[in-house]
Design a protein around this motif. Sequence first.
Motif, mmCIF file in Angstrom:
data_model
loop_
_atom_site.group_PDB
_atom_site.id
_atom_site.type_symbol
_atom_site.label_atom_id
_atom_site.label_comp_id
_atom_site.label_asym_id
_atom_site.label_seq_id
_atom_site.Cartn_x
_atom_site.Cartn_y
_atom_site.Cartn_z
ATOM 1 N N GLN A 285 65.865 -75.634 -17.374
ATOM 2 C CA GLN A 285 67.272 -75.839 -17.852
ATOM 3 C C GLN A 285 67.700 -74.505 -18.258
ATOM 4 O O GLN A 285 67.016 -73.822 -19.290
ATOM 5 N N GLY B 276 57.061 -73.832 -26.115
ATOM 6 C CA GLY B 276 56.864 -75.131 -25.417
ATOM 7 C C GLY B 276 56.952 -74.820 -23.930
ATOM 8 O O GLY B 276 56.012 -74.880 -22.980
ATOM 9 N N ASN B 277 58.225 -74.107 -23.474
ATOM 10 C CA ASN B 277 58.536 -74.050 -22.212
ATOM 11 C C ASN B 277 57.481 -72.710 -21.519
ATOM 12 O O ASN B 277 56.830 -73.028 -20.431
ATOM 13 N N GLY C 247 54.011 -74.524 -21.630
ATOM 14 C CA GLY C 247 53.909 -75.514 -20.505
ATOM 15 C C GLY C 247 54.177 -75.296 -19.091
ATOM 16 O O GLY C 247 53.567 -75.897 -18.147
ATOM 17 N N ALA C 248 54.875 -74.136 -19.040
ATOM 18 C CA ALA C 248 55.204 -74.042 -17.581
ATOM 19 C C ALA C 248 55.344 -72.300 -17.339
ATOM 20 O O ALA C 248 54.674 -72.131 -16.117
ATOM 21 N N TYR D 14 69.800 -87.963 -12.621
ATOM 22 C CA TYR D 14 68.973 -86.812 -12.859
ATOM 23 C C TYR D 14 67.818 -86.539 -12.126
ATOM 24 O O TYR D 14 67.669 -85.318 -11.363
ATOM 25 N N GLN E 191 66.765 -83.465 -8.984
ATOM 26 C CA GLN E 191 65.305 -83.017 -9.347
ATOM 27 C C GLN E 191 64.407 -82.770 -8.065
ATOM 28 O O GLN E 191 63.835 -81.721 -7.618
ATOM 29 N N ASP F 32 65.772 -80.704 -5.637
ATOM 30 C CA ASP F 32 65.369 -79.464 -5.995
ATOM 31 C C ASP F 32 63.940 -78.969 -5.034
ATOM 32 O O ASP F 32 63.810 -77.957 -4.511
ATOM 33 N N VAL G 7 54.685 -77.500 -13.870
ATOM 34 C CA VAL G 7 55.455 -78.137 -15.040
ATOM 35 C C VAL G 7 54.689 -78.567 -16.243
ATOM 36 O O VAL G 7 53.475 -78.700 -16.058
ATOM 37 N N GLY G 8 55.256 -78.768 -17.383
ATOM 38 C CA GLY G 8 54.694 -79.443 -18.483
ATOM 39 C C GLY G 8 54.267 -80.921 -18.069
ATOM 40 O O GLY G 8 54.944 -81.445 -17.436
ATOM 41 N N ASP H 66 55.861 -83.230 -19.677
ATOM 42 C CA ASP H 66 56.771 -84.138 -19.863
ATOM 43 C C ASP H 66 57.554 -84.585 -18.690
ATOM 44 O O ASP H 66 58.329 -85.188 -18.410
ATOM 45 N N GLN H 67 56.992 -83.590 -17.626
ATOM 46 C CA GLN H 67 57.767 -83.596 -16.263
ATOM 47 C C GLN H 67 57.247 -84.691 -15.228
ATOM 48 O O GLN H 67 57.587 -84.825 -14.212
ATOM 49 N N ILE I 227 53.220 -78.525 -26.504
ATOM 50 C CA ILE I 227 53.496 -77.660 -27.663
ATOM 51 C C ILE I 227 54.345 -78.497 -28.572
ATOM 52 O O ILE I 227 55.316 -79.069 -28.076
ATOM 53 N N MET J 248 58.088 -80.038 -29.061
ATOM 54 C CA MET J 248 58.829 -78.590 -29.297
ATOM 55 C C MET J 248 60.156 -78.817 -28.339
ATOM 56 O O MET J 248 59.675 -78.836 -27.136
HETATM 57 P P1 TYM Z 1 62.962 -78.134 -19.123
HETATM 58 O O1 TYM Z 1 63.982 -77.223 -18.905
HETATM 59 O O2 TYM Z 1 63.240 -79.058 -20.164
HETATM 60 O O3 TYM Z 1 61.708 -77.421 -19.259
HETATM 61 C C1 TYM Z 1 61.027 -76.269 -18.584
HETATM 62 C C2 TYM Z 1 59.580 -76.522 -18.490
HETATM 63 O O4 TYM Z 1 58.912 -76.306 -20.036
HETATM 64 C C3 TYM Z 1 57.970 -77.445 -20.149
HETATM 65 N N1 TYM Z 1 58.138 -77.743 -21.720
HETATM 66 C C4 TYM Z 1 56.993 -77.991 -22.377
HETATM 67 N N2 TYM Z 1 55.699 -78.099 -22.033
HETATM 68 C C5 TYM Z 1 54.822 -78.026 -23.192
HETATM 69 N N3 TYM Z 1 55.417 -78.428 -24.230
HETATM 70 C C6 TYM Z 1 56.649 -78.454 -24.804
HETATM 71 N N4 TYM Z 1 56.895 -78.799 -26.004
HETATM 72 C C7 TYM Z 1 57.499 -78.386 -23.769
HETATM 73 N N5 TYM Z 1 58.934 -78.302 -23.416
HETATM 74 C C8 TYM Z 1 59.301 -78.218 -22.078
HETATM 75 C C9 TYM Z 1 58.588 -78.804 -19.123
HETATM 76 O O5 TYM Z 1 57.719 -79.430 -18.861
HETATM 77 C C10 TYM Z 1 59.151 -77.783 -17.822
HETATM 78 O O6 TYM Z 1 57.943 -77.670 -17.042
HETATM 79 N N6 TYM Z 1 63.712 -81.219 -15.432
HETATM 80 C C11 TYM Z 1 63.309 -80.059 -15.742
HETATM 81 C C12 TYM Z 1 63.805 -79.072 -15.014
HETATM 82 C C13 TYM Z 1 63.707 -79.127 -13.537
HETATM 83 C C14 TYM Z 1 62.565 -79.133 -12.472
HETATM 84 C C15 TYM Z 1 63.237 -79.459 -11.369
HETATM 85 C C16 TYM Z 1 61.339 -78.741 -12.877
HETATM 86 C C17 TYM Z 1 64.978 -79.467 -12.746
HETATM 87 N N7 TYM Z 1 64.327 -79.438 -11.464
HETATM 88 C C18 TYM Z 1 62.362 -79.201 -10.157
HETATM 89 C C19 TYM Z 1 60.407 -78.611 -11.821
HETATM 90 C C20 TYM Z 1 61.059 -78.794 -10.467
HETATM 91 C C21 TYM Z 1 63.544 -79.817 -17.278
HETATM 92 O O7 TYM Z 1 64.561 -80.293 -18.054
HETATM 93 O O8 TYM Z 1 62.778 -78.655 -17.761
#
Ligand code: TYM
Length: 341
Positions: free
Chosen positions: A9, A17-18, A21-22, A140, A144, A147, A158-159, A161-162, A197, A207
């Motif tokens: 996003q 974390g982002n 995680g990713a 939402y 996704q 996508d 992905v992390g 949470d996904q 994270i 985070m």
């Molecule tokens: P978003 O923008 O919240 O986060 C992007 C990526 O960062 C990972 N992440 C974490 N990993 C570990 N610890 C944390 N604290 C943490 N916070 C965020 C998320 O798991 C993610 O991989 N819905 C998605 C965006 C999206 C998407 C998609 C992802 C839209 N379309 C298609 C994959 C495929 C999101 O809000 O990610």
Amino acid sequence: PRVVFSGIQPTGVPHLGNYVGALRQWVNLQHEEKPSTKLIYSIVDLHAITVPQKPEVLKQRKREVLAALLAIGLDPERCTIFYQSSVPAHSELMWILACTASVGYLSRMTQWKSKLSLDSSSTLDQGPVGSRLKLGLFSYPVLQAADILVHRATHVPVGHDQQQHLEFARECVTNFNHAYGNHLVPPSTIISPAQRIMSLTDPTSKMSKSHKAQRSRILITDTPEDIRSKIGSALTDSTPGVSYDPAARPGFSNLLEIYSVFDAEKRSPAQLAEIYAHTSPKIFKETVSDALIAGLHGIRDRYLDLSANESYLEKIEKEGARKAQESAQETMDIVKSAVGL
Ligand code: TYM
């Protein structure tokens, strides 16, 4: 053929974390995958507007994320990096998927349920009936799924949470293929080996960008001084010594996770805990800060250079949009013909 797709996003410069995680996986896959694997990464601006956004701020944040993705080492020659809204096929496939997706499944998803329970205008037994929550937020996960499926992705890094969103994407494939024949590809999830994270000020929650306290997160462009100060004031506990126990000692465990990710010797959190068992919190935090500062070294400077180079970013935007449109069009042709459109 293998196709990797993932999204982030446009909430501004990504946090640790982002990255852990990713994004770090996104970069590594450039070397780990064969050159024939397509790597497609999207800045998902259509997802961002499921909550209110100021237009000027959103524009700025998209640019920040683009510059950050380049600064961590994504190579625009190797990957397709693009804004979701520059490829209309994402929204178009979403609508088609929505017509075979189940409302029941969507209403059981944890992110939606947590939004619903925070929404004072609805009650749980009333369901979303009286709610002011928006349809876009509810759907939402369908966007996704679109996508991922519109690029025929086989792997999605992905992390943690996904995970539920990815399961839903596979459910969309099942539903669509059941109705129209075997045309969409079910994607596998690549989950980061590192744990989630957690917030530095509240280590029992993840985070996140939405947390009010700036000190709860480290941005990947933070200065070494910022990093030292945020890690230095991270919430831990008063049990003497350092040990790894995520349930009982979430603060120290989170710092051990972070340390482990950036440790040059690749030691596990538990191994590090043994080594630092009798170290004072202050010295331990300094050691974690050193590892983190070394691990993020260079990102900030590259980010500042890239941010100042508007014409270069514009060029990357155009090129990304073109490549992503091409990739999505193949699927749309197949899907539309299967549906009879
Ligand atoms: P978003 O923008 O919240 O986060 C992007 C990526 O960062 C990972 N992440 C974490 N990993 C570990 N610890 C944390 N604290 C943490 N916070 C965020 C998320 O798991 C993610 O991989 N819905 C998605 C965006 C999206 C998407 C998609 C992802 C839209 N379309 C298609 C994959 C495929 C999101 O809000 O990610």
